[in-house]
Design a protein around this motif. Structure first.
Motif, mmCIF file in Angstrom:
data_model
loop_
_atom_site.group_PDB
_atom_site.id
_atom_site.type_symbol
_atom_site.label_atom_id
_atom_site.label_comp_id
_atom_site.label_asym_id
_atom_site.label_seq_id
_atom_site.Cartn_x
_atom_site.Cartn_y
_atom_site.Cartn_z
ATOM 1 N N GLN A 20 0.828 -1.204 0.000
ATOM 2 C CA GLN A 20 0.000 0.000 0.000
ATOM 3 C C GLN A 20 0.867 1.262 0.000
ATOM 4 O O GLN A 20 0.568 2.236 -0.684
ATOM 5 N N ASP A 21 1.935 1.231 0.781
ATOM 6 C CA ASP A 21 2.817 2.407 0.901
ATOM 7 C C ASP A 21 3.762 2.559 -0.278
ATOM 8 O O ASP A 21 4.368 3.603 -0.447
ATOM 9 N N PHE A 22 3.990 1.496 -1.020
ATOM 10 C CA PHE A 22 5.029 1.491 -2.052
ATOM 11 C C PHE A 22 4.871 2.654 -3.017
ATOM 12 O O PHE A 22 3.758 2.914 -3.442
ATOM 13 N N PRO A 23 5.915 3.365 -3.424
ATOM 14 C CA PRO A 23 7.289 3.190 -2.951
ATOM 15 C C PRO A 23 7.605 3.995 -1.689
ATOM 16 O O PRO A 23 8.718 3.858 -1.177
ATOM 17 N N GLY A 24 6.668 4.788 -1.225
ATOM 18 C CA GLY A 24 6.834 5.466 0.073
ATOM 19 C C GLY A 24 8.083 6.337 0.160
ATOM 20 O O GLY A 24 8.684 6.429 1.227
ATOM 21 N N GLY A 25 8.479 6.924 -0.955
ATOM 22 C CA GLY A 25 9.615 7.850 -0.925
ATOM 23 C C GLY A 25 10.973 7.171 -0.930
ATOM 24 O O GLY A 25 12.001 7.827 -1.037
ATOM 25 N N LYS A 26 10.981 5.834 -0.827
ATOM 26 C CA LYS A 26 12.279 5.128 -0.848
ATOM 27 C C LYS A 26 12.814 5.060 -2.282
ATOM 28 O O LYS A 26 12.032 4.899 -3.229
ATOM 29 N N PRO A 27 14.129 5.172 -2.485
ATOM 30 C CA PRO A 27 14.643 5.131 -3.853
ATOM 31 C C PRO A 27 14.446 3.778 -4.528
ATOM 32 O O PRO A 27 14.521 2.733 -3.872
ATOM 33 N N ILE A 28 14.199 3.823 -5.812
ATOM 34 C CA ILE A 28 14.079 2.601 -6.627
ATOM 35 C C ILE A 28 15.316 2.535 -7.498
ATOM 36 O O ILE A 28 15.768 3.555 -8.042
ATOM 37 N N SER A 29 15.858 1.328 -7.622
ATOM 38 C CA SER A 29 17.057 1.181 -8.452
ATOM 39 C C SER A 29 16.689 0.388 -9.711
ATOM 40 O O SER A 29 16.055 -0.658 -9.638
ATOM 41 N N LEU A 51 9.180 8.053 -15.073
ATOM 42 C CA LEU A 51 8.525 7.236 -14.033
ATOM 43 C C LEU A 51 8.452 7.956 -12.693
ATOM 44 O O LEU A 51 7.652 7.596 -11.831
ATOM 45 N N ARG A 52 9.343 8.918 -12.523
ATOM 46 C CA ARG A 52 9.491 9.548 -11.195
ATOM 47 C C ARG A 52 8.154 10.064 -10.670
ATOM 48 O O ARG A 52 7.741 9.729 -9.566
ATOM 49 N N LYS A 53 7.453 10.882 -11.478
ATOM 50 C CA LYS A 53 6.199 11.483 -11.021
ATOM 51 C C LYS A 53 5.140 10.414 -10.712
ATOM 52 O O LYS A 53 4.616 10.383 -9.590
ATOM 53 N N PRO A 54 4.824 9.533 -11.665
ATOM 54 C CA PRO A 54 3.789 8.527 -11.328
ATOM 55 C C PRO A 54 4.172 7.599 -10.179
ATOM 56 O O PRO A 54 3.311 6.948 -9.607
ATOM 57 N N LEU A 55 5.457 7.569 -9.825
ATOM 58 C CA LEU A 55 5.833 6.731 -8.675
ATOM 59 C C LEU A 55 6.021 7.566 -7.412
ATOM 60 O O LEU A 55 6.704 7.156 -6.479
ATOM 61 N N GLY A 56 5.427 8.720 -7.380
ATOM 62 C CA GLY A 56 5.381 9.493 -6.143
ATOM 63 C C GLY A 56 6.509 10.493 -5.976
ATOM 64 O O GLY A 56 6.615 11.131 -4.919
ATOM 65 N N GLY A 57 7.368 10.646 -6.974
ATOM 66 C CA GLY A 57 8.380 11.710 -6.932
ATOM 67 C C GLY A 57 9.680 11.354 -6.244
ATOM 68 O O GLY A 57 10.589 12.193 -6.153
ATOM 69 N N GLY A 58 9.812 10.139 -5.722
ATOM 70 C CA GLY A 58 11.077 9.729 -5.083
ATOM 71 C C GLY A 58 12.175 9.523 -6.117
ATOM 72 O O GLY A 58 11.925 9.583 -7.329
ATOM 73 N N SER A 59 13.385 9.254 -5.633
ATOM 74 C CA SER A 59 14.463 9.127 -6.618
ATOM 75 C C SER A 59 14.482 7.729 -7.251
ATOM 76 O O SER A 59 14.144 6.725 -6.622
ATOM 77 N N ILE A 60 14.891 7.720 -8.511
ATOM 78 C CA ILE A 60 15.057 6.459 -9.242
ATOM 79 C C ILE A 60 16.486 6.469 -9.757
ATOM 80 O O ILE A 60 16.866 7.350 -10.531
ATOM 81 N N VAL A 61 17.289 5.539 -9.264
ATOM 82 C CA VAL A 61 18.707 5.554 -9.633
ATOM 83 C C VAL A 61 19.004 4.438 -10.628
ATOM 84 O O VAL A 61 18.372 3.390 -10.625
#
Ligand code: ASP
Length: 325
Positions: A20-29, A51-61
């Motif tokens: 439910q929380d995913f990605p919850g601001g945690k970075p995705i690699s 992808l950044r915006k639709p995934l809640g704005g967290g970082s994607i590395v």
């Protein structure tokens, strides 16, 4: 409730909450199984931005894990924690690995959750800038005259450039010396420097170099000519007499097997938003790529497509008689 049932129930609640929380601001690699600065890397970096915006704005590395024609990076994702935070962006290599590379520690068909196809990308046949040939006919004459002395770059066994190079050698009945790199970014650097003679590579990597006149371009690998202004005058290899020659590279997004369905759904939904992002589409089209819009953007369609590609390429690769251990 016995103790085991209670633990299982708690674990289900925990996974549910996590999904439910995913990605919850945690970075995705996103693991790219080729060198930085190359065509797969280019697609991954543009996609990560979309992808950044639709995934809640967290970082994607981007995590470049090159080697063994993409199987090292793919293996890293296959054994990663299936929590949605480690993904793989790979190309047609997913369908050539099972035939071309022996002893891979994962199964392409069953070792991943399929998240959707991203795009289709043509390839171009390019040569070092010192090449005197002004068109494919002259290049073909040069190839005939230089049999046994030609160096053909690739991104390792199982890579797109390797596959294209194999088909080209079979079609021209010419054996060339394969020169493997960790991706076509370093291969194109050596081509520009004249250390290798020829390279077959995606337009997402070759377009800027063709435009800057740093390499010579002779043909495209698709069945039809391209419409991109920069590449529209290049003939197809079929037009040049290589009967049935056709290679189109595609890219897809994957998660480790066992990633919870609620998370894979979020990832697929985000991918579908990214694929409609006008900026992403513009960047990709400018490099000769076509962003996917068909049934392959759904996990089932992606999976079926990869299975069909494995069935398509495996007899062709076997007929060419090339394997790696
Ligand atoms: N274009 C490469 C290949 O031949 C991959 C890369 O460097 O991205 O597979």
């Amino acid at each position: 409730m016995n103790k085991l049932l209670a633990i299982a129930a708690l674990a289900t609640v925990a996974v549910g909450a996590q999904a439910q929380d995913f990605p919850g601001g945690k970075p995705i690699s996103i693991v790219v199984p080729f060198a930085a600065g190359g065509p797969t890397d280019r697609v991954a970096r543009d996609l990560a931005e979309a992808l950044r915006k639709p995934l809640g704005g967290g970082s994607i590395v981007i995590d470049n894990v090159p080697g063994a024609g993409s199987s090292i990076g793919a293996a890293k994702v296959a054994r990663a924690n299936p929590d949605g935070y480690t993904l793989l962006l790979n190309h047609i290599g997913m369908s050539t690995i099972p035939t071309l590379v022996r002893n891979v520690p994962f199964k392409v068909e069953t070792g991943f959750e399929y998240l959707g196809i991203v795009n289709d990308v043509p390839m171009t046949l390019i040569a070092k800038p010192q090449m005197a040939a002004t068109n494919y006919k002259e290049l073909s004459a040069w190839i005939t005259a230089n049999k046994g002395k030609i160096n053909l770059g690739n991104a390792g066994v199982g890579s797109a450039s390797h596959l294209c190079g194999l088909l080209f050698q079979t079609a021209t009945k010419t054996e060339m010396t394969p020169v493997p790199y960790k991706g076509t970014a370093p291969a194109i650097t050596d081509l520009i420097g004249g250390q290798i003679d020829l390279l077959c590579d995606q337009t997402t990597n070759t377009s800027p170099q063709i435009e800057a006149k740093k390499v010579k371009a002779y043909a495209v690998t698709t069945a039809k000519r391209l419409t991109t202004p920069l590449l529209k005058d290049l003939p197809t290899l079929q037009e040049e007499g290589l009967k049935g020659f056709e290679v189109t590279i595609w890219h897809g997004l994957y998660a480790p097997k066992g990633t919870p369905p609620a998370i894979t759904k979020k990832l697929n939904d985000a991918l579908k938003v990214a694929l409609k992002d006008p900026e992403f589409i513009k960047k990709q089209e400018g490099l000769g790529a076509v962003v996917a819009t068909d049934g392959r953007i759904e996990p089932e369609g992606h999976k079926k497509f990869v299975a069909a590609e494995i069935a398509k390429w495996s007899p062709i690769i076997k007929a060419a008689g090339v394997y790696a251990d």
